[in-house]
Scaffold this motif. Structure first.
Motif, PDB file in Angstrom:
ATOM      1  N   PRO A 142       0.796  -1.234   0.000  1.00 38.77           N
ATOM      2  CA  PRO A 142       0.000   0.000   0.000  1.00 38.77           C
ATOM      3  C   PRO A 142       0.827   1.283   0.000  1.00 38.77           C
ATOM      4  CG  PRO A 142      -0.931  -1.593   1.541  1.00 38.77           C
ATOM      5  CD  PRO A 142       0.390  -2.147   1.107  1.00 38.77           C
ATOM      6  N   MET A 143       2.112   1.182   0.389  1.00 41.54           N
ATOM      7  CA  MET A 143       2.968   2.366   0.432  1.00 41.54           C
ATOM      8  C   MET A 143       3.634   2.664  -0.910  1.00 41.54           C
ATOM      9  SD  MET A 143       2.685   3.682   3.402  1.00 41.54           S
ATOM     10  CE  MET A 143       4.028   4.870   3.344  1.00 41.54           C
ATOM     11  N   GLU A 144       3.412   1.832  -1.909  1.00 37.91           N
ATOM     12  CA  GLU A 144       4.100   1.970  -3.198  1.00 37.91           C
ATOM     13  C   GLU A 144       4.004   3.391  -3.783  1.00 37.91           C
ATOM     14  OE1 GLU A 144       6.436   0.966  -6.359  1.00 37.91           O
ATOM     15  OE2 GLU A 144       5.982  -0.366  -4.666  1.00 37.91           O
ATOM     16  N   PRO A 145       2.829   4.031  -3.822  1.00 36.33           N
ATOM     17  CA  PRO A 145       2.754   5.356  -4.450  1.00 36.33           C
ATOM     18  C   PRO A 145       3.509   6.445  -3.693  1.00 36.33           C
ATOM     19  CG  PRO A 145       0.566   4.353  -4.248  1.00 36.33           C
ATOM     20  CD  PRO A 145       1.497   3.560  -3.396  1.00 36.33           C
ATOM     21  N   ILE A 146       3.847   6.189  -2.454  1.00 34.95           N
ATOM     22  CA  ILE A 146       4.426   7.240  -1.620  1.00 34.95           C
ATOM     23  C   ILE A 146       5.726   6.801  -0.956  1.00 34.95           C
ATOM     24  CG2 ILE A 146       3.291   6.713   0.587  1.00 34.95           C
ATOM     25  CD1 ILE A 146       2.431   9.660   0.654  1.00 34.95           C
ATOM     26  N   LYS A 147       6.312   5.718  -1.462  1.00 35.91           N
ATOM     27  CA  LYS A 147       7.503   5.144  -0.831  1.00 35.91           C
ATOM     28  C   LYS A 147       8.683   6.100  -0.822  1.00 35.91           C
ATOM     29  CE  LYS A 147       8.819   2.803  -5.137  1.00 35.91           C
ATOM     30  NZ  LYS A 147       8.968   1.484  -5.804  1.00 35.91           N
ATOM     31  N   HIS A 148       8.754   7.019  -1.779  1.00 35.30           N
ATOM     32  CA  HIS A 148       9.866   7.970  -1.827  1.00 35.30           C
ATOM     33  C   HIS A 148       9.799   8.980  -0.680  1.00 35.30           C
ATOM     34  CE1 HIS A 148       6.502   9.793  -3.922  1.00 35.30           C
ATOM     35  NE2 HIS A 148       7.066  10.980  -3.822  1.00 35.30           N
ATOM     36  N   LYS A 149       8.675   9.027   0.014  1.00 37.59           N
ATOM     37  CA  LYS A 149       8.532   9.919   1.166  1.00 37.59           C
ATOM     38  C   LYS A 149       8.534   9.141   2.480  1.00 37.59           C
ATOM     39  CE  LYS A 149       6.272  13.705  -1.274  1.00 37.59           C
ATOM     40  NZ  LYS A 149       5.217  14.755  -1.251  1.00 37.59           N
ATOM     41  N   MET A 150       8.949   7.882   2.407  1.00 38.01           N
ATOM     42  CA  MET A 150       8.939   6.993   3.574  1.00 38.01           C
ATOM     43  C   MET A 150      10.360   6.567   3.919  1.00 38.01           C
ATOM     44  SD  MET A 150       7.338   3.118   3.759  1.00 38.01           S
ATOM     45  CE  MET A 150       8.696   2.403   2.829  1.00 38.01           C
TER      46      MET A 150
END
Length: 457
Positions: free
Chosen positions: A94-102
């Motif tokens: 579920p974090m795929e679209p926002i992984k660059h901010k994780m």
């Protein structure tokens, strides 16, 4: 929610003139309600008239902790690589679209939650690192969210949102720790948890100062004239932003209203039966039968609180330790706690992924809220954490940690940080908390069991 945590008058330490200026610029008012607005380019707020590169120079920094009890499926809870090229395990999809901010962090531990038996002693200090006391008298320490809340209490109307999706329980565990430790992650001092709000309607009302005999009327209807007047005085882009915000609030309000009705009927049933509402089973207690509705609405309330700067600190206990929640929509027949004893099963992987999806939903919601050239998420730090790594082994020698958001450029993201194999002094959770508090301009010489910052963060 305890009154000391919710102050709907002029916050202490803030002059009436300053409060009046902020009210004119950021609040829609109606009969018995106050509705704070998000950041808008044509309405400078937060004390600064200066905007650099289209962004507020002193946008507020926020912190939220999202908690899942009983650990994760460790076979599928992994990440490698960095930035847009980061690869994620199945449970983190579920974090795929926002992984660059994780930031994916592994290997951190809470020393005072090890060698104390299972469950309550591994949970009640997850945000404090304190040594917990067994027996009838609660004894721990203040949690880091409340250290932050105390710092911001003169700057926000609601110093902290302390929300939950499962009722607290009472009594004692077989380890002789109070079950209060299993039910609360936010603590206001050494002996008292912060009262946790589990009813979305009450959390919504608190956020918008919706009180009195008109509480069941739409707050948007009551601020309609003020909103029309404001729309005539702001830029075209801000008018679009205002419409989008009001529509978002309307959608949350409708869902909260239906849950308010359910709670009121439940309270009547409890009174008729001579029972305490909190001791009744779901949905007899007025909580949503489908926990998906409950969790999503609580996430939306946190997001609105951050977007409008009503609050800068939140904790959301998605489920308590020793949770009794069921997941028929995941084709899981066991309760959460029972399923965690088979933590490497396909069933528990689906549960782990579901909880990650709730965290991802909140992160993406905050990232959809612009603040100049950045977003609310860019100015926040969103923590995901569980009380243990393995529910089957009750292993708390390390805990799963995700951090998302850049805290206004002070926290690098898109990384995998591995502390496995480091010396214990170099992998303490409280060292991470000290580092986060530093970035939020809340300096502490020591917190919990650490007096050093987390290297590499």
């Amino acid at each position: 929610m305890k009154q000391s945590k919710l102050n709907f008058g002029t916050p202490s330490g803030r002059s009436a003139a300053v409060d009046s200026r902020l009210s004119r610029r950021t609040v829609l008012r109606g009969a018995g309600v106050a509705m704070t607005l998000p950041w808008m380019e044509s309405i400078p707020v937060w004390g600064s008239e200066t905007v650099v590169g289209g962004s507020p120079t002193d946008a507020p920094k926020r912190f939220a902790a999202v908690f899942m009890g009983c650990g994760i499926n460790s076979d599928h809870w992994w990440a490698k690589g960095s930035g847009e090229q980061m690869e994620l395990g199945k449970s983190l999809a579920p974090m795929e679209p926002i992984k660059h901010k994780m930031n994916f962090i592994t290997g951190l531990f809470n020393e005072n939650a090890t060698d104390v038996g299972i469950h309550p002693g591994q949970t009640g200090n997850i945000l404090s690192g304190a040594s917990l006391q067994r027996g009838a008298e609660l004894r721990g320490d203040i949690s880091m969210d409340q250290v932050l809340a105390n710092h911001f209490q003169d700057q926000t109307v609601v110093p902290s949102l302390v929300l939950g999706c499962e009722q607290p329980v009472t009594g004692y565990h077989e380890t002789n720790f109070s079950m209060a430790y299993s039910s609360h992650i936010s603590w206001q001092n050494k002996t008292s948890p912060v009262p946790m709000e589990v009813y979305p309607s009450l959390a919504f009302d608190a956020l918008f100062d919706n009180q009195g005999s008109r509480r069941n009327e739409s707050i948007l209807d009551r601020v309609r004239e003020d909103a029309k007047s404001l729309a005539l005085r702001v830029s075209r882009s801000d008018r679009a932003k205002l419409d989008e915000y009001l529509n978002s609030v309307r959608e949350v309000e409708k869902r909260a209203a239906s849950m308010r009705t359910a709670r009121e009927k439940a309270q009547e049933r409890a009174n008729d039966r001579g029972k305490e509402l909190a001791r009744m089973p779901r949905p007899d207690d007025g909580l949503p039968e489908d926990i998906r509705d409950h969790m999503r609405l609580m996430c939306d309330i946190v997001a609105l609180g951050f977007q409008t700067d009503k609050s800068r600190v939140a904790t959301l206990l998605l489920n308590r330790d020793l949770s009794g929640l069921f997941y028929p929509f995941l084709d899981v027949k066991s309760t959460h706690h029972s399923a965690s004893h088979r933590d490497k099963s396909d069933e528990y992987e689906r549960i782990s992924r579901y909880y990650c999806s709730q965290y991802a939903y909140l992160a993406k919601k905050l990232d959809s809220m612009p603040e100049g050239d950045s977003t609310v998420l860019d100015n926040s730090c969103l923590l995901f954490i569980s009380s243990m790594w393995s529910g089957n082994a009750h292993d708390s020698s390390k805990v799963p940690v995700l951090l998302t958001g850049g805290l206004r450029g002070t926290l690098e993201t898109g990384r995998v940080l591995d502390y496995v194999g480091k010396d214990d002094d170099d992998r303490r959770l409280c060292s991470m908390y000290l580092s986060i508090m530093d970035r939020m301009d809340v300096k502490q010489d020591r917190f919990g069991d650490s007096d050093r910052r987390l290297a590499g963060l």
